[in-house]
Enzyme design. Structure first.
Site, mmCIF file in Angstrom:
data_model
loop_
_atom_site.group_PDB
_atom_site.id
_atom_site.type_symbol
_atom_site.label_atom_id
_atom_site.label_comp_id
_atom_site.label_asym_id
_atom_site.label_seq_id
_atom_site.Cartn_x
_atom_site.Cartn_y
_atom_site.Cartn_z
ATOM 1 N N SER A 10 0.858 -1.186 0.000
ATOM 2 C CA SER A 10 0.000 0.000 0.000
ATOM 3 C C SER A 10 0.894 1.236 0.000
ATOM 4 O O SER A 10 1.661 1.452 0.941
ATOM 5 C CB SER A 10 -0.881 0.013 1.249
ATOM 6 O OG SER A 10 -1.376 1.327 1.442
ATOM 7 N N HIS A 35 -1.402 -1.476 -4.181
ATOM 8 C CA HIS A 35 -2.647 -1.066 -3.505
ATOM 9 C C HIS A 35 -2.630 0.454 -3.331
ATOM 10 O O HIS A 35 -1.692 1.013 -2.763
ATOM 11 C CB HIS A 35 -2.728 -1.774 -2.158
ATOM 12 C CG HIS A 35 -3.997 -1.533 -1.398
ATOM 13 N ND1 HIS A 35 -5.147 -2.269 -1.593
ATOM 14 C CD2 HIS A 35 -4.297 -0.635 -0.429
ATOM 15 C CE1 HIS A 35 -6.091 -1.846 -0.775
ATOM 16 N NE2 HIS A 35 -5.610 -0.847 -0.059
ATOM 17 N N ASP A 37 -4.728 3.723 -1.935
ATOM 18 C CA ASP A 37 -5.783 4.129 -1.013
ATOM 19 C C ASP A 37 -6.299 5.522 -1.349
ATOM 20 O O ASP A 37 -5.564 6.503 -1.251
ATOM 21 C CB ASP A 37 -5.240 4.108 0.425
ATOM 22 C CG ASP A 37 -5.018 2.694 0.913
ATOM 23 O OD1 ASP A 37 -5.991 1.920 0.940
ATOM 24 O OD2 ASP A 37 -3.857 2.346 1.239
ATOM 25 N N MET A 39 -8.956 8.393 -0.351
ATOM 26 C CA MET A 39 -9.761 8.843 0.798
ATOM 27 C C MET A 39 -10.280 10.250 0.538
ATOM 28 O O MET A 39 -9.547 11.094 0.013
ATOM 29 C CB MET A 39 -8.901 8.854 2.068
ATOM 30 C CG MET A 39 -8.223 7.519 2.352
ATOM 31 S SD MET A 39 -7.310 7.579 3.906
ATOM 32 C CE MET A 39 -6.487 5.988 3.864
ATOM 33 N N HIS A 68 -8.457 1.194 -3.782
ATOM 34 C CA HIS A 68 -9.364 1.045 -2.641
ATOM 35 C C HIS A 68 -10.049 2.382 -2.408
ATOM 36 O O HIS A 68 -9.427 3.328 -1.933
ATOM 37 C CB HIS A 68 -8.514 0.593 -1.436
ATOM 38 C CG HIS A 68 -9.266 0.437 -0.165
ATOM 39 N ND1 HIS A 68 -8.630 0.266 1.055
ATOM 40 C CD2 HIS A 68 -10.595 0.403 0.103
ATOM 41 C CE1 HIS A 68 -9.540 0.145 2.004
ATOM 42 N NE2 HIS A 68 -10.737 0.225 1.461
ATOM 43 N N MET A 70 -12.140 4.666 -0.470
ATOM 44 C CA MET A 70 -12.746 5.005 0.823
ATOM 45 C C MET A 70 -13.404 6.362 0.647
ATOM 46 O O MET A 70 -12.990 7.378 1.232
ATOM 47 C CB MET A 70 -11.660 5.014 1.917
ATOM 48 C CG MET A 70 -11.207 3.607 2.288
ATOM 49 S SD MET A 70 -9.612 3.577 3.121
ATOM 50 C CE MET A 70 -8.530 3.604 1.703
ATOM 51 N N MET A 139 -11.147 -5.417 6.067
ATOM 52 C CA MET A 139 -10.356 -4.441 6.827
ATOM 53 C C MET A 139 -10.025 -5.024 8.194
ATOM 54 O O MET A 139 -10.921 -5.422 8.948
ATOM 55 C CB MET A 139 -11.142 -3.134 7.015
ATOM 56 C CG MET A 139 -11.415 -2.339 5.748
ATOM 57 S SD MET A 139 -9.973 -1.980 4.723
ATOM 58 C CE MET A 139 -8.932 -1.071 5.874
ATOM 59 N N GLY A 144 -8.604 4.554 7.133
ATOM 60 C CA GLY A 144 -8.295 5.974 7.225
ATOM 61 C C GLY A 144 -6.817 6.277 7.390
ATOM 62 O O GLY A 144 -6.337 7.289 6.900
ATOM 63 N N PHE A 145 -6.115 5.383 8.053
ATOM 64 C CA PHE A 145 -4.712 5.660 8.348
ATOM 65 C C PHE A 145 -3.885 4.382 8.308
ATOM 66 O O PHE A 145 -4.387 3.303 8.637
ATOM 67 C CB PHE A 145 -4.578 6.291 9.739
ATOM 68 C CG PHE A 145 -5.342 7.587 9.861
ATOM 69 C CD1 PHE A 145 -4.780 8.781 9.438
ATOM 70 C CD2 PHE A 145 -6.640 7.591 10.344
ATOM 71 C CE1 PHE A 145 -5.500 9.972 9.509
ATOM 72 C CE2 PHE A 145 -7.370 8.773 10.424
ATOM 73 C CZ PHE A 145 -6.799 9.971 10.005
ATOM 74 N N GLY A 146 -2.629 4.527 7.925
ATOM 75 C CA GLY A 146 -1.693 3.418 8.008
ATOM 76 C C GLY A 146 -1.133 3.306 9.417
ATOM 77 O O GLY A 146 -1.344 4.182 10.268
ATOM 78 N N GLY A 147 -0.440 2.216 9.672
ATOM 79 C CA GLY A 147 0.303 2.074 10.916
ATOM 80 C C GLY A 147 -0.518 1.717 12.137
ATOM 81 O O GLY A 147 -0.038 1.845 13.262
ATOM 82 N N ASP A 177 -6.426 -6.023 4.883
ATOM 83 C CA ASP A 177 -5.842 -4.681 4.826
ATOM 84 C C ASP A 177 -5.832 -4.059 6.216
ATOM 85 O O ASP A 177 -6.885 -3.798 6.794
ATOM 86 C CB ASP A 177 -6.697 -3.837 3.866
ATOM 87 C CG ASP A 177 -6.109 -2.467 3.581
ATOM 88 O OD1 ASP A 177 -5.015 -2.159 4.065
ATOM 89 O OD2 ASP A 177 -6.772 -1.704 2.842
ATOM 90 N N GLY A 178 -4.622 -3.847 6.730
ATOM 91 C CA GLY A 178 -4.481 -3.146 8.000
ATOM 92 C C GLY A 178 -3.701 -3.944 9.024
ATOM 93 O O GLY A 178 -4.093 -5.051 9.401
ATOM 94 N N GLY A 199 1.220 -1.652 4.229
ATOM 95 C CA GLY A 199 1.774 -0.326 4.000
ATOM 96 C C GLY A 199 3.012 -0.094 4.832
ATOM 97 O O GLY A 199 4.146 -0.158 4.352
ATOM 98 N N SER A 200 2.805 0.145 6.134
ATOM 99 C CA SER A 200 3.945 0.498 6.979
ATOM 100 C C SER A 200 4.952 -0.643 7.090
ATOM 101 O O SER A 200 6.154 -0.393 7.189
ATOM 102 C CB SER A 200 3.468 0.956 8.355
ATOM 103 O OG SER A 200 2.570 0.020 8.906
#
Ligand code: DX5
Ligand code: ZN
Length: 227
Positions: A10, A35, A37, A39, A68, A70, A139, A144-147, A177-178, A199-200
């Protein structure tokens, strides 16, 4: 059954000033999918990118772009994202009053259609649309946010989605995802996931993108379905 697991970095956690370089690095390191994202600051409390950036990314990679969405009322934008070069467009059921219709719209544009399930969204939403779905994105954090930290209570949902897809004879991707990393990846694969969005764990990894992708791949090489 032991599935080959696909890795979908991501780019949310990449340096947005160097997105092209980040994607090239991920592709060279053996990523299977990119991927992306999107938003809108309404459906989720964050804003990212739109069709012009997807069009720019399309030029730097031949990997599938898994976009994706959102965003509220995604039906207003799927055509623009298809024209920008998205290979897959995933929507959230709560973002539209016409989920069935938007999935048909996406496929009608020659793009693969996905449904994403927020942590509190039950898998039963798939019941009357499973035949229109090429990807289910579970999910494992609130979007809304990575990490963020992985939500382990999503594991039974992944297994339930696996059961729905198998019962329908569907070859749709089961993506998660997440909070995916070397600890959580084997768990989700054991419950039936086929694709890992990370992602992270990839773009913020101290060891670098290539080592992070190969560690993630290594972590799932022995994982098997519980079913
Ligand atoms: C979150 C996004 C994710 C995000 C995951 O709303 O949908 O794709 O990038 O980030 P990590 O892997 O850091 O949890
Ligand atoms: Zn995502």
């Amino acid at each position: 059954m032991n599935r080959y697991v696909r890795i979908a970095p991501s780019i949310l956690s990449a340096d947005f000033a160097y997105l092209g370089a980040a994607i090239e690095m991920a592709e060279a390191a053996g990523a299977d999918v990119i991927h992306v994202d999107v938003m809108d600051g309404h459906f989720v409390p964050n804003m990212t990118i739109g069709p012009p950036v997807v069009a720019a990314l399309r030029k730097v990679t031949s990997l599938p772009l898994d976009v994706h969405l959102m965003i509220e009322t995604p039906e207003r934008y799927v055509e623009a994202f298809a024209q920008a070069g998205a290979d897959m467009l995933t929507v959230h059921p709560e973002a539209t009053v016409h989920l069935h219709q938007v999935l048909r719209q996406i496929r009608g544009l020659g793009v693969q259609a996905g449904v994403s399930l927020n942590p509190a969204t039950p898998e039963s939403v798939l019941r009357y649309v499973v035949g229109l779905v090429d990807l289910v994105l579970v999910m494992t954090v609130n979007p809304g946010f990575g990490g963020q930290d992985f939500l382990p209570e999503m594991l039974p949902k992944i297994a339930a989605v696996r059961g729905i897809l198998d019962a329908a004879g569907s070859a749709a991707w089961l993506s998660v995802d997440g909070g995916i990393n070397v600890e959580t990846a084997p768990l989700v694969v054991a419950h039936g996931a086929t694709h890992l969005v990370a992602g992270s764990a990839i773009f913020a990894a101290a060891e670098g993108v290539a080592a992070a992708i190969s560690a993630l791949r290594g972590s799932v090489s022995a994982a098997r379905d519980v079913a």
